[in-house]
Enzyme design. Structure first.
Site, PDB file in Angstrom:
ATOM      1  N   SER A 124       0.837  -1.195   0.000  1.00  0.00           N
ATOM      2  CA  SER A 124       0.000   0.000   0.000  1.00  0.00           C
ATOM      3  C   SER A 124       0.876   1.250   0.000  1.00  0.00           C
ATOM      4  CB  SER A 124      -0.849  -0.014   1.273  1.00  0.00           C
ATOM      5  OG  SER A 124      -1.470   1.226   1.482  1.00  0.00           O
ATOM      6  N   TYR A 149      -2.172  -1.086  10.905  1.00  0.00           N
ATOM      7  CA  TYR A 149      -2.424  -1.691   9.592  1.00  0.00           C
ATOM      8  C   TYR A 149      -1.274  -1.367   8.632  1.00  0.00           C
ATOM      9  CZ  TYR A 149      -3.880  -1.929   4.777  1.00  0.00           C
ATOM     10  OH  TYR A 149      -3.880  -2.169   3.414  1.00  0.00           O
ATOM     11  N   LYS A 153       1.902  -3.759   6.609  1.00  0.00           N
ATOM     12  CA  LYS A 153       2.321  -3.763   5.196  1.00  0.00           C
ATOM     13  C   LYS A 153       3.837  -3.569   5.112  1.00  0.00           C
ATOM     14  CE  LYS A 153      -1.612  -4.489   3.361  1.00  0.00           C
ATOM     15  NZ  LYS A 153      -1.834  -5.858   2.879  1.00  0.00           N
TER      16      LYS A 153
HETATM   17  P1  NAD Z   1     -10.880  -7.531   1.263  1.00  0.00           P
HETATM   18  O1  NAD Z   1     -11.081  -7.503   2.725  1.00  0.00           O
HETATM   19  O2  NAD Z   1     -12.061  -7.387   0.367  1.00  0.00           O
HETATM   20  O3  NAD Z   1     -10.112  -8.887   0.847  1.00  0.00           O
HETATM   21  C1  NAD Z   1      -9.168  -9.493   1.697  1.00  0.00           C
HETATM   22  C2  NAD Z   1      -9.543 -10.968   1.811  1.00  0.00           C
HETATM   23  O4  NAD Z   1      -8.602 -11.631   2.670  1.00  0.00           O
HETATM   24  C3  NAD Z   1     -10.925 -11.190   2.424  1.00  0.00           C
HETATM   25  O5  NAD Z   1     -11.675 -12.015   1.548  1.00  0.00           O
HETATM   26  C4  NAD Z   1     -10.638 -11.875   3.757  1.00  0.00           C
HETATM   27  O6  NAD Z   1     -11.665 -12.775   4.114  1.00  0.00           O
HETATM   28  C5  NAD Z   1      -9.319 -12.558   3.471  1.00  0.00           C
HETATM   29  N1  NAD Z   1      -8.466 -12.834   4.652  1.00  0.00           N
HETATM   30  C6  NAD Z   1      -8.072 -11.969   5.617  1.00  0.00           C
HETATM   31  N2  NAD Z   1      -7.274 -12.585   6.497  1.00  0.00           N
HETATM   32  C7  NAD Z   1      -7.139 -13.870   6.087  1.00  0.00           C
HETATM   33  C8  NAD Z   1      -6.428 -14.997   6.568  1.00  0.00           C
HETATM   34  N3  NAD Z   1      -5.687 -14.930   7.686  1.00  0.00           N
HETATM   35  N4  NAD Z   1      -6.515 -16.166   5.890  1.00  0.00           N
HETATM   36  C9  NAD Z   1      -7.259 -16.249   4.748  1.00  0.00           C
HETATM   37  N5  NAD Z   1      -7.951 -15.216   4.254  1.00  0.00           N
HETATM   38  C10 NAD Z   1      -7.899 -14.042   4.909  1.00  0.00           C
HETATM   39  O7  NAD Z   1      -9.778  -6.416   0.915  1.00  0.00           O
HETATM   40  P2  NAD Z   1      -9.280  -5.856  -0.495  1.00  0.00           P
HETATM   41  O8  NAD Z   1      -9.704  -4.445  -0.582  1.00  0.00           O
HETATM   42  O9  NAD Z   1      -9.619  -6.797  -1.581  1.00  0.00           O
HETATM   43  O10 NAD Z   1      -7.718  -5.850  -0.226  1.00  0.00           O
HETATM   44  C11 NAD Z   1      -6.874  -6.901  -0.648  1.00  0.00           C
HETATM   45  C12 NAD Z   1      -5.474  -6.617  -0.136  1.00  0.00           C
HETATM   46  O11 NAD Z   1      -5.034  -5.373  -0.659  1.00  0.00           O
HETATM   47  C13 NAD Z   1      -5.377  -6.506   1.391  1.00  0.00           C
HETATM   48  O12 NAD Z   1      -4.161  -7.090   1.801  1.00  0.00           O
HETATM   49  C14 NAD Z   1      -5.338  -5.009   1.624  1.00  0.00           C
HETATM   50  O13 NAD Z   1      -4.668  -4.668   2.801  1.00  0.00           O
HETATM   51  C15 NAD Z   1      -4.578  -4.538   0.405  1.00  0.00           C
HETATM   52  N6  NAD Z   1      -4.855  -3.125   0.062  1.00  0.00           N
HETATM   53  C16 NAD Z   1      -6.153  -2.729  -0.067  1.00  0.00           C
HETATM   54  C17 NAD Z   1      -6.428  -1.396  -0.358  1.00  0.00           C
HETATM   55  C18 NAD Z   1      -7.851  -0.919  -0.432  1.00  0.00           C
HETATM   56  O14 NAD Z   1      -8.092   0.278  -0.246  1.00  0.00           O
HETATM   57  N7  NAD Z   1      -8.830  -1.778  -0.740  1.00  0.00           N
HETATM   58  C19 NAD Z   1      -5.367  -0.486  -0.547  1.00  0.00           C
HETATM   59  C20 NAD Z   1      -4.063  -0.945  -0.421  1.00  0.00           C
HETATM   60  C21 NAD Z   1      -3.821  -2.282  -0.120  1.00  0.00           C
HETATM   61  C1  WQD Z   2      -9.879   9.208   0.810  1.00  0.00           C
HETATM   62  C2  WQD Z   2     -10.146  10.690   1.018  1.00  0.00           C
HETATM   63  C3  WQD Z   2     -10.506  11.267   3.318  1.00  0.00           C
HETATM   64  C4  WQD Z   2     -14.223   8.983   3.731  1.00  0.00           C
HETATM   65  C5  WQD Z   2      -7.126   4.346   3.082  1.00  0.00           C
HETATM   66  C6  WQD Z   2      -6.008   3.718   3.867  1.00  0.00           C
HETATM   67  C7  WQD Z   2      -4.898   3.287   2.946  1.00  0.00           C
HETATM   68  C8  WQD Z   2      -5.450   2.413   1.817  1.00  0.00           C
HETATM   69  C9  WQD Z   2      -6.635   3.020   1.130  1.00  0.00           C
HETATM   70  C10 WQD Z   2      -5.263   0.120   2.392  1.00  0.00           C
HETATM   71  C11 WQD Z   2      -9.437  11.276   2.231  1.00  0.00           C
HETATM   72  C12 WQD Z   2     -11.765  11.506   2.500  1.00  0.00           C
HETATM   73  C13 WQD Z   2     -13.084   9.561   3.235  1.00  0.00           C
HETATM   74  C14 WQD Z   2     -15.321   9.811   4.097  1.00  0.00           C
HETATM   75  C15 WQD Z   2     -14.032  11.730   3.414  1.00  0.00           C
HETATM   76  N1  WQD Z   2      -5.951   1.162   2.300  1.00  0.00           N
HETATM   77  N2  WQD Z   2     -12.982  10.913   3.068  1.00  0.00           N
HETATM   78  N3  WQD Z   2     -15.170  11.153   3.900  1.00  0.00           N
HETATM   79  O1  WQD Z   2      -7.556   7.347   3.804  1.00  0.00           O
HETATM   80  O2  WQD Z   2      -6.628   7.754   1.474  1.00  0.00           O
HETATM   81  O3  WQD Z   2      -6.605   5.488   2.402  1.00  0.00           O
HETATM   82  O4  WQD Z   2      -7.620   3.399   2.107  1.00  0.00           O
HETATM   83  O5  WQD Z   2      -4.088   0.003   2.261  1.00  0.00           O
HETATM   84  O6  WQD Z   2      -3.958   2.614   3.706  1.00  0.00           O
HETATM   85  O7  WQD Z   2      -5.513   4.649   4.797  1.00  0.00           O
HETATM   86  O8  WQD Z   2      -8.758   6.449   1.756  1.00  0.00           O
HETATM   87  O9  WQD Z   2     -11.079   6.397   0.991  1.00  0.00           O
HETATM   88  O10 WQD Z   2     -10.617   6.554   3.470  1.00  0.00           O
HETATM   89  O11 WQD Z   2     -10.139   8.516   2.021  1.00  0.00           O
HETATM   90  O12 WQD Z   2     -13.957  12.945   3.270  1.00  0.00           O
HETATM   91  O13 WQD Z   2     -16.366   9.348   4.567  1.00  0.00           O
HETATM   92  O14 WQD Z   2     -11.546  10.856   1.276  1.00  0.00           O
HETATM   93  O15 WQD Z   2     -10.345  12.253   4.283  1.00  0.00           O
HETATM   94  O16 WQD Z   2      -9.076  12.595   1.905  1.00  0.00           O
HETATM   95  P1  WQD Z   2      -7.353   6.879   2.440  1.00  0.00           P
HETATM   96  P2  WQD Z   2     -10.225   6.906   2.078  1.00  0.00           P
END
Ligand code: NAD
Ligand code: WQD
Length: 335
Positions: A124, A149, A153
């Site tokens: 991330s 969190y 990562k």
């Molecule tokens: P998500 O929660 O929809 O998918 C993650 C999946 O992992 C889920 O289906 C959950 O049941 C499974 N899981 C969690 N822990 C587990 C374990 N110990 N064993 C087996 N399965 C497990 O999330 P997503 O948005 O699809 O994210 C996927 C990956 O990308 C995550 O690692 C997340 O941290 C990373 N990521 C997501 C975002 C975002 O904003 N969505 C941004 C950056 C990174």
């Molecule tokens: C985006 C913008 C908020 C919600 C997070 C995690 C990051 C990554 C992605 C996993 C910001 C604003 C949001 C709301 C708002 N996840 N906002 N009202 O915070 O950039 O990133 O998700 O790795 O690690 O920190 O994403 O979608 O929460 O926010 O005004 O109800 O929207 O302040 O500027 P963020 P977000």
């Protein structure tokens, strides 16, 4: 390739599975379902006409994971499995460290035991902490991360880097996602948050579909184009294709690559783009800044272009249209 997709029932994993199948690969999914619904697997079958092999297991269960590796000839692993709620991670740090770190340790160990050498990990942009924009992969990671969190990562990245240094045949890549949004254009799969959404796009779509009264915007006095926070939003299908590119262009060693568009969009810009795409008005009120939020960041996306021959092809408008299509066709998500 036969590819183990951990967390493949979830949001990004399900979209990536579709792209893998369409490219002729065979995803094999393992997921504990801690944050997902198996209905997404049925929807993937509807989209692709292909039923995936699915194992319900927690990655921390070494015996279960070992059995999956024993009964499938795996060429690579894409590791999505993990907990991802920033706020929850500050309330339950041990739960986050145990789930996200222990699962990866077991996975790395079982991969080693079965000589599976290719790994792509969901990292991330949060690993950059606070740094000058655009964020470049050469920046030192791990400084100023504001929550457990984000630290999981960073720690997983360090683990992968150490393991890759110990064996020069390993091909490990951490993809640093910026802000994933959007959904498959069919409207069959999409983001399915439990309870109140933490992220901006699912909050907007739930307001649009009438599940929430109005959006709260966290601060309008940042030093940005309109005072609201700026992020690099990336369509989940672009992100999914980035994983395919990372597998195809994998080389020995440990590599970190940003997956972003390289462009910043403010909260208000996203709200207005959504209003146009969906033809609805999104009522909002300005709230105080959210603790831990950075004012503005976006990717330097040039390494992904040169190394993976990958760049985003979908716009913010595409993402808004597809998010709305998913939400309006599935007001209760998969439930
Ligand atoms: P998500 O929660 O929809 O998918 C993650 C999946 O992992 C889920 O289906 C959950 O049941 C499974 N899981 C969690 N822990 C587990 C374990 N110990 N064993 C087996 N399965 C497990 O999330 P997503 O948005 O699809 O994210 C996927 C990956 O990308 C995550 O690692 C997340 O941290 C990373 N990521 C997501 C975002 C975002 O904003 N969505 C941004 C950056 C990174
Ligand atoms: C985006 C913008 C908020 C919600 C997070 C995690 C990051 C990554 C992605 C996993 C910001 C604003 C949001 C709301 C708002 N996840 N906002 N009202 O915070 O950039 O990133 O998700 O790795 O690690 O920190 O994403 O979608 O929460 O926010 O005004 O109800 O929207 O302040 O500027 P963020 P977000």
């Amino acid at each position: 390739m036969n590819i183990l997709v951990t967390g493949g029932v979830g949001y990004i994993g399900s979209h990536t599975a579709v792209k893998l199948i369409e490219a002729g690969h065979t995803p094999i999914v393992v997921d504990s379902l801690v944050n997902s619904n198996v209905e997404s697997l049925a929807r993937i079958e509807q989209i692709t006409g292909t039923k995936q092999l699915f194992y319900k297991a927690d990655l921390r269960d070494r015996d279960a994971l070992d059995a999956i590796f024993s009964s499938n000839r795996l060429d690579a692993v894409i590791h999505f499995a993990g907990l991802k709620a920033v706020g929850e991670s500050t309330e339950k740090p041990l739960y986050y460290y145990q789930n996200n770190l222990d699962s990866t340790l077991v996975l790395l160990d079982v991969m080693q035991a079965h000589a599976v050498k290719k790994l792509v990990f969901s990292s991330s942009a949060t690993v950059y902490g606070s740094a000058p924009v655009p964020y470049v992969e050469t920046y030192p990671a791990g400084q100023g991360i504001t929550n457990p969190y984000g630290r999981t990562k960073y720690f997983v990245e360090e683990m992968m880097s150490d393991v890759a240094k110990s064996d020069d045949t390993l091909e490990f890549t951490s993809l640093r996602y910026f802000n994933p949004v959007g959904a498959h254009p069919s409207g069959l799969i999409g983001e399915n948050p439990n309870g109140t959404p933490n992220n901006l796009m699912p909050y907007i779509t739930q307001v649009a579909v009438g599940k929430r009264d109005k959006l709260g915007i966290f601060g309008d006095n940042y030093d940005t184009i309109d005072g609201t926070g700026v992020r690099d939003y990336i369509h989940v299908d672009d992100l999914a294709e980035g994983h395919l590119a990372a597998l195809i262009h994998a080389t020995p060693g440990y590599h970190t690559v940003n997956l972003g568009s390289g462009r910043g969009t403010s909260v208000l810009e996203l709200v207005h783009a959504f209003e146009v795409a969906a033809g609805v008005t999104i009522p909002y009120k300005i709230l105080p800044r959210r603790s831990g939020d950075l004012p503005a960041y976006y990717a330097d996306a040039s390494l992904a272009a040169s190394r993976l021959n990958w760049r985003t092809t979908r716009t913010i408008e595409d993402a808004c249209r597809d998010s709305w299509n998913w939400q309006s066709k599935n007001p209760e998500g998969y439930n």
